[in-house]
Design a protein around this motif. Structure first.
Motif, PDB file in Angstrom:
ATOM      1  N   MET A   1       0.840  -1.208   0.000  1.00 22.47           N
ATOM      2  CA  MET A   1       0.000   0.000   0.000  1.00 22.47           C
ATOM      3  C   MET A   1       0.867   1.248   0.000  1.00 22.47           C
ATOM      4  O   MET A   1       0.547   2.251  -0.612  1.00 22.47           O
ATOM      5  CB  MET A   1      -0.922  -0.008   1.230  1.00 22.47           C
ATOM      6  N   SER A   2       2.027   1.207   0.676  1.00 24.64           N
ATOM      7  CA  SER A   2       2.878   2.381   0.780  1.00 24.64           C
ATOM      8  C   SER A   2       3.444   2.783  -0.581  1.00 24.64           C
ATOM      9  O   SER A   2       3.812   3.930  -0.794  1.00 24.64           O
ATOM     10  CB  SER A   2       4.020   2.127   1.762  1.00 24.64           C
ATOM     11  N   ASN A   3       3.528   1.817  -1.537  1.00 25.52           N
ATOM     12  CA  ASN A   3       4.065   2.111  -2.864  1.00 25.52           C
ATOM     13  C   ASN A   3       2.989   2.503  -3.863  1.00 25.52           C
ATOM     14  O   ASN A   3       3.300   2.781  -5.020  1.00 25.52           O
ATOM     15  CB  ASN A   3       4.817   0.890  -3.400  1.00 25.52           C
ATOM     16  N   LEU A   4       1.731   2.494  -3.433  1.00 25.79           N
ATOM     17  CA  LEU A   4       0.617   2.815  -4.325  1.00 25.79           C
ATOM     18  C   LEU A   4       0.209   4.263  -4.109  1.00 25.79           C
ATOM     19  O   LEU A   4      -0.100   4.677  -2.985  1.00 25.79           O
ATOM     20  CB  LEU A   4      -0.562   1.889  -4.031  1.00 25.79           C
ATOM     21  N   SER A   5       0.199   5.036  -5.161  1.00 27.47           N
ATOM     22  CA  SER A   5      -0.155   6.452  -5.023  1.00 27.47           C
ATOM     23  C   SER A   5      -1.606   6.682  -5.424  1.00 27.47           C
ATOM     24  O   SER A   5      -2.117   6.056  -6.348  1.00 27.47           O
ATOM     25  CB  SER A   5       0.763   7.312  -5.898  1.00 27.47           C
ATOM     26  N   PHE A   6      -2.267   7.569  -4.723  1.00 30.99           N
ATOM     27  CA  PHE A   6      -3.627   7.983  -5.064  1.00 30.99           C
ATOM     28  C   PHE A   6      -3.845   9.389  -4.538  1.00 30.99           C
ATOM     29  O   PHE A   6      -3.119   9.875  -3.658  1.00 30.99           O
ATOM     30  CB  PHE A   6      -4.666   7.011  -4.492  1.00 30.99           C
ATOM     31  N   ILE A   7      -4.843  10.041  -5.098  1.00 28.93           N
ATOM     32  CA  ILE A   7      -5.116  11.436  -4.718  1.00 28.93           C
ATOM     33  C   ILE A   7      -5.959  11.458  -3.466  1.00 28.93           C
ATOM     34  O   ILE A   7      -7.025  10.845  -3.408  1.00 28.93           O
ATOM     35  CB  ILE A   7      -5.840  12.169  -5.868  1.00 28.93           C
ATOM     36  N   ARG A   8      -5.487  12.145  -2.463  1.00 30.54           N
ATOM     37  CA  ARG A   8      -6.263  12.319  -1.232  1.00 30.54           C
ATOM     38  C   ARG A   8      -7.147  13.550  -1.374  1.00 30.54           C
ATOM     39  O   ARG A   8      -6.652  14.653  -1.579  1.00 30.54           O
ATOM     40  CB  ARG A   8      -5.338  12.458  -0.023  1.00 30.54           C
ATOM     41  N   GLU A   9      -8.432  13.338  -1.294  1.00 30.59           N
ATOM     42  CA  GLU A   9      -9.377  14.443  -1.483  1.00 30.59           C
ATOM     43  C   GLU A   9      -9.341  15.384  -0.286  1.00 30.59           C
ATOM     44  O   GLU A   9      -9.385  14.934   0.862  1.00 30.59           O
ATOM     45  CB  GLU A   9     -10.786  13.893  -1.675  1.00 30.59           C
ATOM     46  N   PRO A  10      -9.265  16.676  -0.549  1.00 34.52           N
ATOM     47  CA  PRO A  10      -9.214  17.620   0.578  1.00 34.52           C
ATOM     48  C   PRO A  10     -10.599  17.820   1.200  1.00 34.52           C
ATOM     49  O   PRO A  10     -11.569  18.100   0.499  1.00 34.52           O
ATOM     50  CB  PRO A  10      -8.715  18.911  -0.085  1.00 34.52           C
ATOM     51  N   PHE A  11     -10.693  17.658   2.502  1.00 34.90           N
ATOM     52  CA  PHE A  11     -11.904  17.950   3.252  1.00 34.90           C
ATOM     53  C   PHE A  11     -11.543  18.913   4.373  1.00 34.90           C
ATOM     54  O   PHE A  11     -10.438  18.850   4.939  1.00 34.90           O
ATOM     55  CB  PHE A  11     -12.507  16.679   3.863  1.00 34.90           C
ATOM     56  N   THR A  12     -12.489  19.807   4.684  1.00 38.71           N
ATOM     57  CA  THR A  12     -12.253  20.698   5.816  1.00 38.71           C
ATOM     58  C   THR A  12     -12.369  19.918   7.114  1.00 38.71           C
ATOM     59  O   THR A  12     -12.855  18.774   7.129  1.00 38.71           O
ATOM     60  CB  THR A  12     -13.272  21.848   5.826  1.00 38.71           C
ATOM     61  N   GLU A  13     -11.937  20.511   8.191  1.00 43.39           N
ATOM     62  CA  GLU A  13     -12.019  19.842   9.493  1.00 43.39           C
ATOM     63  C   GLU A  13     -13.465  19.516   9.839  1.00 43.39           C
ATOM     64  O   GLU A  13     -13.769  18.439  10.361  1.00 43.39           O
ATOM     65  CB  GLU A  13     -11.390  20.724  10.571  1.00 43.39           C
ATOM     66  N   ARG A  14     -14.377  20.458   9.537  1.00 47.12           N
ATOM     67  CA  ARG A  14     -15.801  20.194   9.821  1.00 47.12           C
ATOM     68  C   ARG A  14     -16.326  19.074   8.933  1.00 47.12           C
ATOM     69  O   ARG A  14     -17.068  18.209   9.401  1.00 47.12           O
ATOM     70  CB  ARG A  14     -16.606  21.471   9.609  1.00 47.12           C
ATOM     71  N   GLU A  15     -15.936  19.068   7.643  1.00 52.25           N
ATOM     72  CA  GLU A  15     -16.395  18.002   6.756  1.00 52.25           C
ATOM     73  C   GLU A  15     -15.900  16.646   7.238  1.00 52.25           C
ATOM     74  O   GLU A  15     -16.639  15.655   7.210  1.00 52.25           O
ATOM     75  CB  GLU A  15     -15.902  18.274   5.335  1.00 52.25           C
ATOM     76  N   ARG A  16     -14.661  16.590   7.697  1.00 50.61           N
ATOM     77  CA  ARG A  16     -14.141  15.325   8.215  1.00 50.61           C
ATOM     78  C   ARG A  16     -14.929  14.874   9.443  1.00 50.61           C
ATOM     79  O   ARG A  16     -15.183  13.678   9.628  1.00 50.61           O
ATOM     80  CB  ARG A  16     -12.661  15.457   8.568  1.00 50.61           C
ATOM     81  N   ALA A  17     -15.314  15.818  10.259  1.00 54.68           N
ATOM     82  CA  ALA A  17     -16.089  15.476  11.458  1.00 54.68           C
ATOM     83  C   ALA A  17     -17.439  14.880  11.062  1.00 54.68           C
ATOM     84  O   ALA A  17     -17.923  13.914  11.671  1.00 54.68           O
ATOM     85  CB  ALA A  17     -16.272  16.710  12.333  1.00 54.68           C
ATOM     86  N   ILE A  18     -18.062  15.472  10.033  1.00 52.33           N
ATOM     87  CA  ILE A  18     -19.346  14.943   9.560  1.00 52.33           C
ATOM     88  C   ILE A  18     -19.154  13.555   8.948  1.00 52.33           C
ATOM     89  O   ILE A  18     -19.868  12.596   9.270  1.00 52.33           O
ATOM     90  CB  ILE A  18     -19.976  15.900   8.521  1.00 52.33           C
ATOM     91  N   LEU A  19     -18.169  13.452   8.057  1.00 53.11           N
ATOM     92  CA  LEU A  19     -17.942  12.192   7.339  1.00 53.11           C
ATOM     93  C   LEU A  19     -17.587  11.046   8.268  1.00 53.11           C
ATOM     94  O   LEU A  19     -17.955   9.892   8.017  1.00 53.11           O
ATOM     95  CB  LEU A  19     -16.834  12.374   6.298  1.00 53.11           C
ATOM     96  N   SER A  20     -16.881  11.342   9.341  1.00 57.12           N
ATOM     97  CA  SER A  20     -16.441  10.273  10.245  1.00 57.12           C
ATOM     98  C   SER A  20     -17.608   9.551  10.905  1.00 57.12           C
ATOM     99  O   SER A  20     -17.459   8.434  11.402  1.00 57.12           O
ATOM    100  CB  SER A  20     -15.499  10.836  11.307  1.00 57.12           C
ATOM    101  N   ASN A  21     -18.787  10.167  10.914  1.00 58.50           N
ATOM    102  CA  ASN A  21     -19.979   9.517  11.476  1.00 58.50           C
ATOM    103  C   ASN A  21     -20.615   8.527  10.504  1.00 58.50           C
ATOM    104  O   ASN A  21     -21.404   7.677  10.932  1.00 58.50           O
ATOM    105  CB  ASN A  21     -21.023  10.571  11.858  1.00 58.50           C
ATOM    106  N   TYR A  22     -20.278   8.659   9.214  1.00 61.44           N
ATOM    107  CA  TYR A  22     -20.984   7.871   8.207  1.00 61.44           C
ATOM    108  C   TYR A  22     -20.067   7.045   7.294  1.00 61.44           C
ATOM    109  O   TYR A  22     -20.557   6.253   6.488  1.00 61.44           O
ATOM    110  CB  TYR A  22     -21.846   8.799   7.337  1.00 61.44           C
ATOM    111  N   PHE A  23     -18.767   7.230   7.428  1.00 64.09           N
ATOM    112  CA  PHE A  23     -17.815   6.489   6.603  1.00 64.09           C
ATOM    113  C   PHE A  23     -16.693   5.966   7.492  1.00 64.09           C
ATOM    114  O   PHE A  23     -16.313   6.613   8.463  1.00 64.09           O
ATOM    115  CB  PHE A  23     -17.235   7.386   5.494  1.00 64.09           C
ATOM    116  N   THR A  24     -16.143   4.802   7.147  1.00 61.23           N
ATOM    117  CA  THR A  24     -15.155   4.175   8.019  1.00 61.23           C
ATOM    118  C   THR A  24     -13.806   4.885   7.999  1.00 61.23           C
ATOM    119  O   THR A  24     -12.985   4.680   8.896  1.00 61.23           O
ATOM    120  CB  THR A  24     -14.947   2.698   7.630  1.00 61.23           C
ATOM    121  N   ASN A  25     -13.550   5.695   6.968  1.00 62.99           N
ATOM    122  CA  ASN A  25     -12.373   6.573   6.984  1.00 62.99           C
ATOM    123  C   ASN A  25     -12.631   7.734   6.052  1.00 62.99           C
ATOM    124  O   ASN A  25     -13.580   7.699   5.251  1.00 62.99           O
ATOM    125  CB  ASN A  25     -11.085   5.821   6.606  1.00 62.99           C
ATOM    126  N   THR A  26     -11.798   8.766   6.119  1.00 64.69           N
ATOM    127  CA  THR A  26     -11.983   9.957   5.284  1.00 64.69           C
ATOM    128  C   THR A  26     -10.788  10.240   4.375  1.00 64.69           C
ATOM    129  O   THR A  26     -10.770  11.257   3.691  1.00 64.69           O
ATOM    130  CB  THR A  26     -12.225  11.206   6.165  1.00 64.69           C
TER     131      THR A  26
END
Length: 537
Positions: A1-26
């Motif tokens: 996994m460490s050698n696999l590159s992918f784009i990490r989508e930018p989320f605000t701190e508030r968006e991450r807080a919301i998403l963490s309730n409904y998704f297993t990771n952000t």
């Protein structure tokens, strides 16, 4: 996994807080959906296919509603379930996109259904089922003064009701009597062996008794059925149920629709619309009525006596080996099937066998099954077996299986042990001969569909099975394991023999390494030992 590159989508701190309730990771490209109603999960995936946004961004943009406070700052919010419902209405009703109904599911429990209704429900392929086992559940207990059988509304309102109930009570009384007689017989015949705990031995003896007398349970025996399925399955199941004239089926269809609409309402919008689901139900019902005109008159009725189960291989592909080898090579080559036909036609039998064996690989257990190339050849069987064996075989959802009405016309199955015990065997025979008389009365007065409720599992049903070789590996190897019921083990062993000998496909069936053709007095003994050992008893 460490050698696999992918784009990490930018989320605000508030968006991450919301998403963490409904998704297993952000922050990873693989994640699960949690704490969301099925209608939102399904709608999300439906939008997913028509948007360039990521799923989590879609959720924030279209299925989350921010609630500003008095200062205009968004600190709270909620799910936009109304939008999700509207989206489903548009996709299913307006666009006719049935596939979106596969995106949400529900667990549903249907309790106290007859075995006839359970089999009706379990005919669907795209669902998972669990029901009460006749091996582990004793049916000798009464609730509110009655044994666990259904008196259908058709029988309840007829002049046959008293006859039916009297016979049902006698049937369950005989079941209870034989159970009490057989347990001490089996204890004496099969003493506890070294390494088996008292608990494991008792469970094995009781399972043996239940297996022996399960043929006395009638099709009206109530069972509890657990279902997990998607919305598309439930929609079609309910449409088929509403096409029935059986009042038990219709009553459960009403209850199921009511409860499913509390969980996945948007998936079932068409079921009772006049020009959609109801029209579909009428279409199915009309076909059933029309087909009755073409049905030949009943054949000769066998006497109410023990009859052997029969398995007949009525169809197979004479060129199955070459078809399967062509399918095997197709996946690994760059040639068309027409080109591969020419290649395969030049192969000798030893060369064909070498390819088949290589494709099977080193199978360490029955779960190591060959791939989809084994779906290139099929076998068609016509079976006449006790209803109890049919109930177990029918649960294999990859089969193409159809069955006829349950009657007493084809004789019944009698366990070998009861041939050795004259008194117990006479009880068994006597109540089953009486079953034929009651069935004939019900069939004459109420028709063949309603009369099925009075038929015990021991009576034989005719049914047809078509399955490909890959499914045959699964079915035959699983259902010949030592803990299986003797009745269906013999059926599956006969299927294996017919495929090998009559069809001449030994080169293919040689890969079935886990077919157990031995027979065991105590089928559950080893399984109970293992269970006991795990518990540390």
């Amino acid at each position: 996994m460490s050698n696999l590159s992918f784009i990490r989508e930018p989320f605000t701190e508030r968006e991450r807080a919301i998403l963490s309730n409904y998704f297993t990771n952000t922050d990873k490209p693989v994640f699960g959906l949690i704490n969301l109603p099925d209608v939102v999960k399904g709608a999300l995936f439906a939008r997913y296919s028509r948007s360039d946004k990521s799923l989590r961004r879609l959720f924030l943009d279209e299925f989350w509603i921010d609630t500003p406070d008095s200062a205009g700052t968004c600190t709270t919010g909620g799910l936009n379930t109304e939008r999700a419902g509207r989206l489903y209405d548009k996709m299913i009703l307006d666009f006719g996109d049935d596939s979106v109904a596969q995106l949400g599911g529900a667990h549903l429990a249907c309790e106290q259904v007859s075995n006839l209704l359970a089999k009706f429900i379990e005919k669907g392929r795209i669902a998972s089922y669990l029901e009460q086992s006749t091996r582990y559940v004793y049916y000798n207990r009464k609730r509110e003064g009655r044994y666990g059988y259904l008196t259908s509304p058709e029988i309840e309102s007829s002049s046959c009701c008293a006859l039916y109930r009297e016979f049902m009570d006698a049937l369950f009384d005989t079941y209870t009597d034989l159970q009490q007689r057989l347990i001490p017989v089996f204890r004496e015949r099969y003493p506890r062996t070294e390494g088996m705990t008292d608990g494991a031995w008792e469970n094995t003896i009781k399972a043996k008794a239940c297996d022996t007398i399960r043929g006395l349970l009638p099709a009206s025996t109530r069972t509890n059925l657990g279902i997990f399925a998607n919305g598309q399955y439930y929609e079609y199941l309910l449409i088929k149920m509403f096409a029935s004239r059986n009042r038990e089926v219709l009553a459960y269809a009403d209850m199921m629709l009511t409860e499913l609409r509390k969980m996945i309402p948007s998936f079932l919008t068409r079921v009772d619309l006049e020009n959609r689901g109801r029209a579909w139900s009428r279409y199915l019902s009309d076909i059933g009525d029309d087909m009755e005109r073409f049905v030949p008159q009943p054949g000769a009725v066998l006497p109410a006596s023990p009859q052997p189960n029969t398995v007949e291989l009525v169809g197979w592909d004479p060129d199955a080996v070459r078809r399967i080898v062509r399918a095997i090579l197709y996946e690994y080559s760059d040639r068309s099937k027409t080109q591969l036909d020419q290649t395969v036609s030049r192969l000798t039998e030893p060369e064909l066998g070498q390819i088949v064996r290589a494709y099977c690989g080193e199978r360490l257990n029955r779960r190591h099954k060959p791939g989809r190339a084994f779906e290139a050849a099929s076998y068609e069987f016509d079976l006449l077996s006790d209803y109890g064996a049919f109930r177990d075989i029918q649960r294999h959802r990859m089969l193409t299986i159809d069955w006829q009405r349950l009657t007493t016309d084809n004789g019944y199955f009698k366990p070998a042990i009861l041939e050795e015990l004259p008194a117990e065997g006479a009880l068994y025979d006597g109540i089953l001969r009486r079953a034929q008389q009651v069935f004939e009365t019900l069939r004459r007065e109420l028709g063949p569909d309603t009369a099925q409720y009075a038929v015990p599992f021991a009576f034989r049903l005719r049914y047809a099975i078509t399955m490909n070789l890959r499914e045959a590996f699964h079915l035959i190897e699983l259902r010949t394991q030592r803990q299986g019921h003797d009745s269906y083990r013999r059926i599956c062993l006969r299927m294996y023999e017919l495929m090998r000998d009559r069809a001449g496909h030994g080169l293919l069936t040689d890969g079935m390494l886990f077919v157990d053709d031995n027979f065991y007095d105590l089928a559950r003994a080893e399984a109970e030992k293992r269970k006991s050992a795990k518990k540390g008893q």
